[in-house]
Design a protein around this motif. Sequence first.
Motif, PDB file in Angstrom:
ATOM      1  N   VAL A  17     -50.119 116.590 -10.790  1.00 51.66           N
ATOM      2  CA  VAL A  17     -51.244 116.865  -9.887  1.00 51.66           C
ATOM      3  C   VAL A  17     -51.410 115.738  -8.873  1.00 51.66           C
ATOM      4  O   VAL A  17     -51.768 115.965  -7.713  1.00 51.66           O
ATOM      5  CB  VAL A  17     -52.547 117.047 -10.700  1.00 51.66           C
ATOM      6  N   ALA A  18     -51.116 114.499  -9.299  1.00 49.00           N
ATOM      7  CA  ALA A  18     -51.255 113.354  -8.402  1.00 49.00           C
ATOM      8  C   ALA A  18     -50.096 113.248  -7.422  1.00 49.00           C
ATOM      9  O   ALA A  18     -50.096 112.368  -6.551  1.00 49.00           O
ATOM     10  CB  ALA A  18     -51.359 112.071  -9.226  1.00 49.00           C
ATOM     11  N   GLY A  19     -49.100 114.126  -7.539  1.00 47.50           N
ATOM     12  CA  GLY A  19     -47.953 114.083  -6.635  1.00 47.50           C
ATOM     13  C   GLY A  19     -47.015 112.925  -6.913  1.00 47.50           C
ATOM     14  O   GLY A  19     -46.255 112.504  -6.030  1.00 47.50           O
ATOM     15  N   LEU A  20     -47.035 112.425  -8.135  1.00 43.65           N
ATOM     16  CA  LEU A  20     -46.169 111.301  -8.505  1.00 43.65           C
ATOM     17  C   LEU A  20     -44.841 111.822  -9.031  1.00 43.65           C
ATOM     18  O   LEU A  20     -44.720 112.984  -9.427  1.00 43.65           O
ATOM     19  CB  LEU A  20     -46.871 110.432  -9.556  1.00 43.65           C
ATOM     20  N   PRO A  21     -43.787 110.973  -9.063  1.00 44.71           N
ATOM     21  CA  PRO A  21     -42.439 111.441  -9.423  1.00 44.71           C
ATOM     22  C   PRO A  21     -42.360 111.995 -10.842  1.00 44.71           C
ATOM     23  O   PRO A  21     -43.004 111.486 -11.766  1.00 44.71           O
ATOM     24  CB  PRO A  21     -41.583 110.173  -9.292  1.00 44.71           C
ATOM     25  N   THR A  22     -41.551 113.023 -11.009  1.00 43.67           N
ATOM     26  CA  THR A  22     -41.251 113.586 -12.326  1.00 43.67           C
ATOM     27  C   THR A  22     -39.744 113.774 -12.430  1.00 43.67           C
ATOM     28  O   THR A  22     -39.115 114.305 -11.511  1.00 43.67           O
ATOM     29  CB  THR A  22     -41.961 114.931 -12.554  1.00 43.67           C
ATOM     30  N   TYR A  23     -39.164 113.333 -13.546  1.00 44.04           N
ATOM     31  CA  TYR A  23     -37.720 113.426 -13.749  1.00 44.04           C
ATOM     32  C   TYR A  23     -37.429 114.010 -15.124  1.00 44.04           C
ATOM     33  O   TYR A  23     -38.115 113.687 -16.108  1.00 44.04           O
ATOM     34  CB  TYR A  23     -37.065 112.037 -13.665  1.00 44.04           C
ATOM     35  N   THR A  24     -36.418 114.869 -15.199  1.00 44.87           N
ATOM     36  CA  THR A  24     -35.933 115.351 -16.485  1.00 44.87           C
ATOM     37  C   THR A  24     -35.020 114.293 -17.088  1.00 44.87           C
ATOM     38  O   THR A  24     -34.633 113.330 -16.421  1.00 44.87           O
ATOM     39  CB  THR A  24     -35.158 116.652 -16.314  1.00 44.87           C
ATOM     40  N   ALA A  25     -34.641 114.495 -18.359  1.00 39.62           N
ATOM     41  CA  ALA A  25     -33.750 113.544 -19.020  1.00 39.62           C
ATOM     42  C   ALA A  25     -32.418 113.442 -18.274  1.00 39.62           C
ATOM     43  O   ALA A  25     -31.876 112.348 -18.078  1.00 39.62           O
ATOM     44  CB  ALA A  25     -33.518 113.959 -20.471  1.00 39.62           C
TER      45      ALA A  25
END
Length: 446
Positions: free
Chosen positions: A136-144
């Motif tokens: 929601v904050a638009g911060l980075p998300t990465y999969t393994a």
Amino acid sequence: MELAAIATAAVPGLAPVGFAALSDDAEDFDSALIVDALKHRWRVRSPRHDEASMRLEAELSALRAFSAKVRASLPFALPSVAGTVRQGSLRTFVYKDMPGHVPALDELVDEGSNLAKALGQCMAAIHQIPDEAVEVAGLPTYTADEVRQRKLNELDTAAATGKVPSRLLRRWEHAMEDVALWRFNASVVHGDFDEEQLQISHSSITAVKGWTDLHVGDPADDFAWLSSIEDQKFTDRVFESYVEARGKAADPHIMRRAALAAEFALAQWLVKSLDSKDPQRIAEADEMLQELDHNIAEFGGQPLSVVEAPRPLAPQSSAPGPKPSDADKETPVAPKPAPLPSAGSTAPRINTAKVTALSDQATDSGNSPSAVAAGPEAPAKGADDDVEPSPAPHAGKGAEDTKPKVESNIESGEKPPVHKPQEEPSASKAEAGTAKRKEDQDGATK
């Protein structure tokens, strides 16, 4: 004094009567502790460049995204932004100070098992924050898989410098290509976790700050800093407490990846130093890499991979001799203390002796951390233990250069034991392998 003046503009009615410098990422921020006429304490962080300013903006977004439910689930307090002041493209932040004090690394260990247990629970609570709070904050998300690929890309960049010893490149590449090591569930990660982000009081953690690198990724990033702690029992207790809190969600290989992050931080620091074109920093990074390479060569190093790295075949003699007995095999030698960076260094903090320590047990991929022989502790970063600000006519600006965080990042679960020397393949095995390959080739031809 300049930061105190900025604070008065950010928080109407604030009347500073004292100030003191705070330790921080000195290359990125100027920081100060302010005391007002009502004895209230405030933290001021002023970015020194655009990238640092973006980190503060990211932290503000993260703190705003944490709902009341999320905050209530955490066993510690979160920072509260009291006001900001924009100066050109940069924005200075003023925070309400939180209870407790910033501990030194030695103090954490001296507090014993109670604080170790609290640390494990604290890290587990962070990793259990719902991913949606970060998204929601638009911060980075990465999969393994994305985490692993990013590290491989960084490894290619480091290798292209020509300054990383080939032994280390092979060691890291093997770990990064070991798919079994990277089977983990991505979670919310603090991203900058170490003792300087903690506030403690009476063996409990009262607050966690420094949320500028919050993201969804590898939880092992938050464990890499533990490589600087010499007391293995303390580290084991932290991990045991973490596993107790997370249950089946705990990753059995988290401490292996954390050990990899602690070592690989030196290569990341080399690349950053080359970009800065600072000869002193480049020489320092090169020296630390050479030191780590020497220790890995001499003592073997902690196993990073789940799958053991291939070993070179021994040269075949014309006349086969008797197989060496177990007593004739080389016995691991206890690691010697390795020279570490000076306290004023800006290089990544890493306990070289611990990274290269040997265990008495065979390699085991189980969940329990193994005892590791440790050398002298790496120099701890400065901490501000209840600094009592006092009025002074001089500016209390900045702090000593601190080492960059392990971007670390600081990914390591069990304390893996080092594998024991193995027998080299016998001549008969080599001949059998050759015959098998010949049969495969004949079959392919037919």
